[in-house]
Design an enzyme around this catalytic site. Structure first.
Site, PDB file in Angstrom:
ATOM      1  N   ARG A  77       0.859  -1.193   0.000  1.00  0.00           N
ATOM      2  CA  ARG A  77       0.000   0.000   0.000  1.00  0.00           C
ATOM      3  C   ARG A  77       0.896   1.244   0.000  1.00  0.00           C
ATOM      4  O   ARG A  77       1.274   1.757   1.042  1.00  0.00           O
ATOM      5  CB  ARG A  77      -0.942  -0.035   1.198  1.00  0.00           C
ATOM      6  CG  ARG A  77      -1.981  -1.135   1.065  1.00  0.00           C
ATOM      7  CD  ARG A  77      -2.990  -1.106   2.173  1.00  0.00           C
ATOM      8  NE  ARG A  77      -2.423  -1.541   3.441  1.00  0.00           N
ATOM      9  CZ  ARG A  77      -3.118  -1.642   4.575  1.00  0.00           C
ATOM     10  NH1 ARG A  77      -4.393  -1.337   4.590  1.00  0.00           N
ATOM     11  NH2 ARG A  77      -2.535  -2.053   5.671  1.00  0.00           N
TER      12      ARG A  77
ATOM     13  N   ASP B 173       2.689   4.900  -0.306  1.00  0.00           N
ATOM     14  CA  ASP B 173       2.409   6.226   0.236  1.00  0.00           C
ATOM     15  C   ASP B 173       2.179   7.228  -0.892  1.00  0.00           C
ATOM     16  O   ASP B 173       2.464   6.956  -2.062  1.00  0.00           O
ATOM     17  CB  ASP B 173       3.607   6.719   1.067  1.00  0.00           C
ATOM     18  CG  ASP B 173       3.754   5.983   2.376  1.00  0.00           C
ATOM     19  OD1 ASP B 173       2.782   5.356   2.815  1.00  0.00           O
ATOM     20  OD2 ASP B 173       4.860   6.029   2.963  1.00  0.00           O
TER      21      ASP B 173
ATOM     22  N   ARG C 267      12.070   4.068   2.959  1.00  0.00           N
ATOM     23  CA  ARG C 267      12.454   5.481   2.951  1.00  0.00           C
ATOM     24  C   ARG C 267      13.319   5.841   4.157  1.00  0.00           C
ATOM     25  O   ARG C 267      14.233   6.672   4.054  1.00  0.00           O
ATOM     26  CB  ARG C 267      11.202   6.353   2.903  1.00  0.00           C
ATOM     27  CG  ARG C 267      10.487   6.291   1.552  1.00  0.00           C
ATOM     28  CD  ARG C 267       9.136   6.970   1.585  1.00  0.00           C
ATOM     29  NE  ARG C 267       9.242   8.364   1.955  1.00  0.00           N
ATOM     30  CZ  ARG C 267       8.187   9.133   2.252  1.00  0.00           C
ATOM     31  NH1 ARG C 267       6.962   8.606   2.223  1.00  0.00           N
ATOM     32  NH2 ARG C 267       8.354  10.390   2.579  1.00  0.00           N
TER      33      ARG C 267
END
Length: 250
Positions: free
Chosen positions: A52, A54, A199
């Protein structure tokens, strides 16, 4: 009429979307995909996706599944639904799946790639799918740090608050750093990723590449299981979901 399970692979430029999952106040990839499928199939469609993403994150190969009563063959779904999608989203593959296939639950691994542009001058087109750092990076030092992250570990130091995963333990099987001219590509493969994990890992490796953190310190950050010890999250625009892995895939 019996319902069938359909599996598709999706590619998209996530720059202008609020991520994959439906939201009340932003257009998302799930929203436009379900709308396109519903228009083509003539019935409401609810999709499930692995990974899912971002807001601002891209995908080359996100796997999605849904159930439908439609008898339209896979090729018809691919071409018909694509007509109703914006230019930034495309269904790349469609196939019938086993009745119990679930894109999220059945995934056994994912491949993400993070692209970094080290050129000092702004690149309006090339920079859309890479994060421009604009300063030199020592990719040898970054590689030394990356080697300390491969394996099965508690990745709590690289998990943002709000993560819904019950266990912070993941097995990172690949973290390769390759250079092509002014681009660095960081390829991550794991059995799963925590919220913002990639990230946050990239942000920490950037500290190493800039000389602000020693490679061996990354191992200490990992063992600390403390998000405050790691670097800030790298921007979303350089991240792309490349592929989702399943047990029976070739």
């Amino acid at each position: 009429m019996s319902r069938r399970t359909v599996r598709l692979v999706l590619e998209y430029d996530g720059s202008d979307f609020g991520g994959w999952q439906r939201q009340d106040n932003r257009i998302t990839v799930q929203e436009v995909l379900e709308g396109a499928l519903a228009r083509h199939l003539g019935e409401p469609v609810t999709t499930v996706a692995a990974g899912r993403t971002d807001a601002g994150v891209h995908a080359l190969g996100q796997t999605v599944s849904f159930r439908t009563e439609s008898r339209i063959p896979p090729g018809g779904i691919l071409h018909g639904a694509n007509v109703h999608l914006p230019d930034t989203v495309a269904i790349r593959e469609v196939a019938d799946a086993s009745p119990d296939f679930h894109a999220q639950r059945d995934a056994v691994g994912k491949h993400y790639r993070y692209r970094i542009l080290t050129e000092r001058v702004r690149r309006p087109v090339a920079g859309r799918f890479a994060t421009r750092i604009g300063t030199p990076l020592d990719d040898r030092r970054m590689g030394e740090a990356a080697a300390r992250l491969v394996g099965t570990h508690d990745f709590s130091s690289f998990r943002n608050a709000g993560s819904v995963e019950t266990s912070p333990v993941r097995t990172l099987t690949r973290l390769d750093i390759t250079r092509e001219d002014e681009y660095l590509s960081l390829d991550f493969e794991a059995d799963g990723f925590l919220y913002r994990m990639v990230r946050n890992l990239v942000g920490t490796l950037l500290l190493v590449g800039r000389g602000a953190m020693d490679p061996e310190t990354v191992g200490e950050v990992l063992l600390a299981a403390d998000r405050c010890r790691a670097g800030p999250a790298a921007p979303a625009g350089g991240l792309c979901l490349v592929r989702v892995f399943y047990r029976n895939d070739a």
